[in-house]
Design an enzyme around this catalytic site. Structure first.
Site, PDB file in Angstrom:
ATOM      1  N   CYS B  88       8.455   2.525   0.316  1.00  0.00           N
ATOM      2  CA  CYS B  88       7.469   2.068  -0.673  1.00  0.00           C
ATOM      3  C   CYS B  88       7.862   2.442  -2.099  1.00  0.00           C
ATOM      4  CB  CYS B  88       6.083   2.606  -0.336  1.00  0.00           C
ATOM      5  SG  CYS B  88       5.469   1.938   1.227  1.00  0.00           S
ATOM      6  N   CYS B 206      -7.908   3.452   2.342  1.00  0.00           N
ATOM      7  CA  CYS B 206      -6.584   2.857   2.555  1.00  0.00           C
ATOM      8  C   CYS B 206      -6.345   1.726   1.565  1.00  0.00           C
ATOM      9  CB  CYS B 206      -6.471   2.271   3.963  1.00  0.00           C
ATOM     10  SG  CYS B 206      -6.894   3.426   5.268  1.00  0.00           S
ATOM     11  N   LYS B 332      -4.774   1.260  -4.319  1.00  0.00           N
ATOM     12  CA  LYS B 332      -6.075   1.176  -3.661  1.00  0.00           C
ATOM     13  C   LYS B 332      -6.802  -0.117  -4.007  1.00  0.00           C
ATOM     14  CE  LYS B 332      -8.487   1.661  -1.278  1.00  0.00           C
ATOM     15  NZ  LYS B 332      -9.754   0.955  -1.234  1.00  0.00           N
ATOM     16  N   HIS B 336      -1.039  -3.431  -2.670  1.00  0.00           N
ATOM     17  CA  HIS B 336       0.250  -2.780  -2.453  1.00  0.00           C
ATOM     18  C   HIS B 336       1.235  -3.686  -1.712  1.00  0.00           C
ATOM     19  CE1 HIS B 336       3.352   0.068  -1.806  1.00  0.00           C
ATOM     20  NE2 HIS B 336       2.946   0.571  -0.664  1.00  0.00           N
TER      21      HIS B 336
END
Lengths: 467, 389
Positions: B88, B206, B332, B336
């Site tokens: 990531c 998440c 958030k 992402h």
């Protein structure tokens, strides 16, 4: 002196109440519960756990034979006993064999194991059995059959029960049959089958063994008798002249009828409460019968089971019949598509199956898996492969609802092994609310995925079962 | 001594697609939108770009794993393109490599594109490739971060309510951002009562799976004034790689991410930062899960280990606090798309430094920090940008 040197039982942590099965099918319930596998267990994992526990109770005694008996072995071609021997980290020269298709496979294996003694390198021979017989849903047998594993080690040193006599007879009687293409047994259960197919051969074999031992039925302290149902063994006992207190409870109310594991489960239970001088009879039926007579020695006073039966209660109950079925059906229908090459399997067998890691002689750090450079001091010239401990404590864990599972959440734990080494694996046989950082756990060999024509097994952990 | 690249590289153009479920855009279309957008922002054409770095984790259909994904999208032919994949932290690492190439004097103008299409896969969530079939069996991204969060919360006695404050803050920031995946505020109660994904993380703890792309144009600092009136320079960068399997490493304490600390140290040294809370004005950090932002405060040196809870409770990381964290809304709320995220952070920092962030504008923004975290703390990348006055 030849005889038993160790014993262990593996009872699944899951159970289902017979009343739940009765409710689902609208049939009468014989009461009690039966033990049943979680979706990641099979006869091999049950037997492998019992085999390990048996070895753990024997203080590292040398083993050069392992026999596995089951009517529900996961592999029809692939030696199940070899996989169990690898799980137990036994040497390559260990004799391995499977005995299938017979409910008395374990007692036949026990006779074979005892006859192997002496001729080999003087080591012990391990007999293990596991069964997860699946009866047709809604049938009478579904109420009866339970799942379990057990192991008995035989040898010539530190014998806790000396072999006195054996007897066996065969009889191609049709009482329960499962052909190569059947998922469930075809049962011919009846009064006739119970008498002619069970009582007669059992009585013949037992009386023959007792006669060879020069003993009367009255001299028997405990008779571990398998049974095709809830009470036929009591009929047999009456025929033999055995009183009620001479009969080992068949664990019907807690466990059920556990197939080829049953004679070893009952033998282990009888040994658990035996005193020096006791005479223990074990007999199993199945197209004939086997009977073995043992005399308990003084060594029984010193012997401690690694995981006593009392430490294996049913911890989790399937909340419904459907849940119980789902656990059994899972691997029948699940191909997770995980293909593992036999090259990777062979290369990593020591770490993934035998649970080997490395120890660094510079800094003493134990680590998993086998490594080339020390994770702690980063030197690579003094690492040696070692067997890691199979118990430890939870360093941290996650309760994962996202990971695909028939019964979410999946508990994943980081476990610090006793003596060093850290492993990451599923925490099983544990309610999510029970999971704690710092809790003691035992490592247990389980199925985790399927694919590429293979069942895949790896280590998981469960709440510590030791003393 | 390594040669510092501080003050040698300027960012002259940035662009970012709307992040979200971009069902009507392919990966290539998003790359074209971001790439040409960044060129327009810099006042150049794609032909002026001498080399490009593509940050993408899982480029998917048609492009395979190679650099042709970008070449075929922008028809950028006959020039070097390098694909970067570093979990990531892919986006910031692509940027870091591009900046290093400029500082080395190899090129004058280069492009960085980060792009990811996560929402056209047959399986929901992040596709995890190349994991060990035995040693990592049973792992998911939330599960792996929950291992850390649980140990941290067990050690410091942290409450889930603290984690929820991160979600509330970042959703509030995202609500001010027209390009964010989620532009709705949430309450602490909503966060705490949401469906559990991997305890202690509920749904709102998440980050989502998102589509998106972002791009940046970098050029030699001494040439930047030809393209833009303001001068935004790379002050420092760092990348640190730890273990991809921390769960097998008995030396890991699971209380934070040493990769973040190491990457930050490299970047701080290059940028001449000794006291980040005084010298950094705002941060875009990797809040893949709410707890991750808490440990980021500590690992980046904005407070001591174990004091991250107080840092957010006192409002110090809010948009009006002394060091706003994730004014964009963060992973958030902004979303992402793995490889795009790091470049999107660069886009946000440049936008803030230019004073063009609108309702979410950080006051007196002169130095901004971008932080990407990859894997379960396996890789961290930190980039610091500053506006020259």
């Amino acid at each position: 002196m030849k005889g038993i040197v160790g014993h262990a039982v593996r009872l699944p942590a899951y159970s289902v109440a017979r009343d739940e099965i009765a409710r689902a099918w609208q049939i009468p319930s014989p009461g009690g519960q039966k033990r049943c596998i979680r979706f990641d267990e099979d006869s091999l994992t049950l037997a492998a756990t019992a085999a390990q526990d048996c070895l753990a109770g024997m203080d590292g005694a040398h083993v050069d034979g392992l026999l596995f008996a089951s009517t529900t072995a996961p592999h029809l071609e692939r030696l199940n006993a070899s996989l169990i021997a690898a799980v137990c980290d036994l040497p390559a020269a260990c004799a391995t064999m499977d005995l299938g298709s017979s409910l008395r496979g374990a007692t036949s294996a026990l006779q074979t194991a005892l006859s192997l003694l002496g001729g080999r390198q003087g080591g012990n021979v391990l007999v293990c059995a596991g069964d997860t017989r699946d009866a047709e849903p809604g049938s009478g047998e579904e109420m009866l059959f339970g799942d379990a594993g057990a192991a008995i080690a035989v040898g010539e040193q530190n014998v806790i029960a000396e072999l006195i006599s054996v007897a066996t007879i065969y009889d191609d009687f049709l009482d329960a049959v499962r052909r190569d293409r059947d998922a469930f047994i075809t049962s011919f259960a009846s009064k006739f089958s119970a008498d002619r197919g069970y009582v007669v051969p059992m009585q013949t074999a037992i009386q023959s063994a007792l006669k060879r031992a020069g003993l009367t039925a009255q001299r028997v302290s405990k008779a571990a008798l398998t049974s095709p149902d809830k009470r036929s063994h009591l009929q047999l006992a009456k025929k033999l002249g055995l009183a009620e207190d001479q009969i080992q409870d068949i664990l019907f109310n807690d466990v059920g009828l556990t197939g080829s594991a049953m004679p070893l489960v009952l033998l282990s239970a009888a040994l658990e409460s035996a005193q020096p001088g006791d005479i223990i009879l074990v007999a199993a039926h199945g197209n004939g019968a086997d009977a073995l007579v043992f005399r308990v020695t003084e060594n029984i006073r010193e012997y401690q089971m690694h995981v006593p039966t009392s430490k294996q209660p049913a911890r989790i109950q399937y909340s419904s019949y459907t849940q119980y079925r789902k656990a059994r059906e899972h691997f029948r229908h699940a191909d997770n598509g995980l293909e593992i090459s036999n090259i990777l399997y062979a290369k990593e067998e020591h770490q993934n199956v035998r649970l080997h890691g490395s120890e660094c002689s510079h800094c003493g750090t134990r680590q998993f898996p086998v490594t080339q450079v020390c994770v702690s001091c980063r030197r690579g010239d003094q690492l040696r492969e070692i067997a890691l401990a199979r118990s430890g404590t939870v360093f941290t864990f996650a309760q994962d609802e996202l990971y695909p599972s028939p019964f979410p959440p999946t508990l994943m734990a980081v476990v610090d092994l006793a003596g060093g080494g850290r492993i990451y694996c599923e925490l099983v046989d544990c309610a999510p609310s029970e999971a704690r950082i710092g809790m003691p756990v035992d490592l247990m060999f389980r199925k985790f995925k399927e694919g590429g024509g293979l069942y895949h097994y790896y280590w998981k952990c469960c709440p510590g079962r030791g003393l | 001594m390594t040669r510092s690249l501080a003050h040698e590289v300027a960012v002259i153009g940035v662009s970012c697609t709307k992040f979200g479920e971009n069902f009507d855009q392919s990966l290539q279309e998003m790359m074209v939108e971001a790439g040409t957008g960044a060129c327009q922002d810099a006042g150049i054409s794609v032909d002026d770009v001498q080399a490009a770095w593509l940050g993408t984790f899982s480029p998917g259909f048609g492009g395979g794993k190679a650099t042709i994904t970008l070449s075929d999208a922008l028809k950028m032919r006959g020039r070097p393109i390098t694909r970067v994949e570093n979990y990531c932290a892919t986006g910031t690492d692509a940027f870091r490599n591009a900046a290093a190439a400029i500082a080395a004097g190899k090129y004058e103008i280069v492009m960085v594109v980060g792009a990811e299409k996560l929402r056209d896969r047959a399986v929901r969530g992040l596709q995890r490739e190349g994991i060990h079939p035995y040693l990592e069996s049973g792992s998911t991204a939330p599960g792996l971060f929950a291992l850390s969060a649980n140990r941290y919360m067990h050690t410091f006695g942290t409450d889930r309510r603290v984690l929820a404050k991160v979600a509330v803050k970042n959703h509030a920031n995202g609500a001010l951002n027209p390009k964010a995946h989620f532009q709705t505020k949430v309450t602490e109660e909503q966060v705490l009562n949401a469906q559990v994904i991997a305890y202690p993380f509920g749904l709102y703890d998440c980050c989502p799976t998102t589509d998106g792309a972002a791009a940046a144009i970098l050029c030699r600092a001494d040439l930047a004034s030809k393209f833009r009136k303001e001068l935004i320079l790379v002050r420092g960068s760092g990348l640190a790689v730890m273990s991809g399997k921390p769960f097998l490493d008995p030396t890991v304490d699971y209380l934070g991410f040493p990769s973040t600390t190491a990457a930050a140290q490299q970047a701080y040294q290059e940028a001449g930062i000794s006291d980040p809370i005084k010298q950094v004005d705002f941060c875009e950090v990797h809040d893949c899960f709410t707890w991750t932002e808490i440990t980021n405060y500590e690992d980046l040196g904005f407070c001591k280990k174990g004091e991250g809870a107080r840092f957010i409770e006192e409002g110090r990381s809010s948009l009006t606090g002394d060091v706003p964290f994730n004014p964009s809304g963060g992973l958030k709320s902004f979303g992402h798309p793995v490889g795009a995220t790091g470049v999107r952070m660069i886009y946000e920092i440049v936008t803030q430094l230019r004073g063009e962030a609108g309702a979410r504008q950080v006051k007196d923004a002169e130095v901004g920090l971008a932080h990407n975290l990859g894997g379960p703390g396996a890789v961290a990348c930190v980039v610091i940008l500053g506006r020259e006055s």
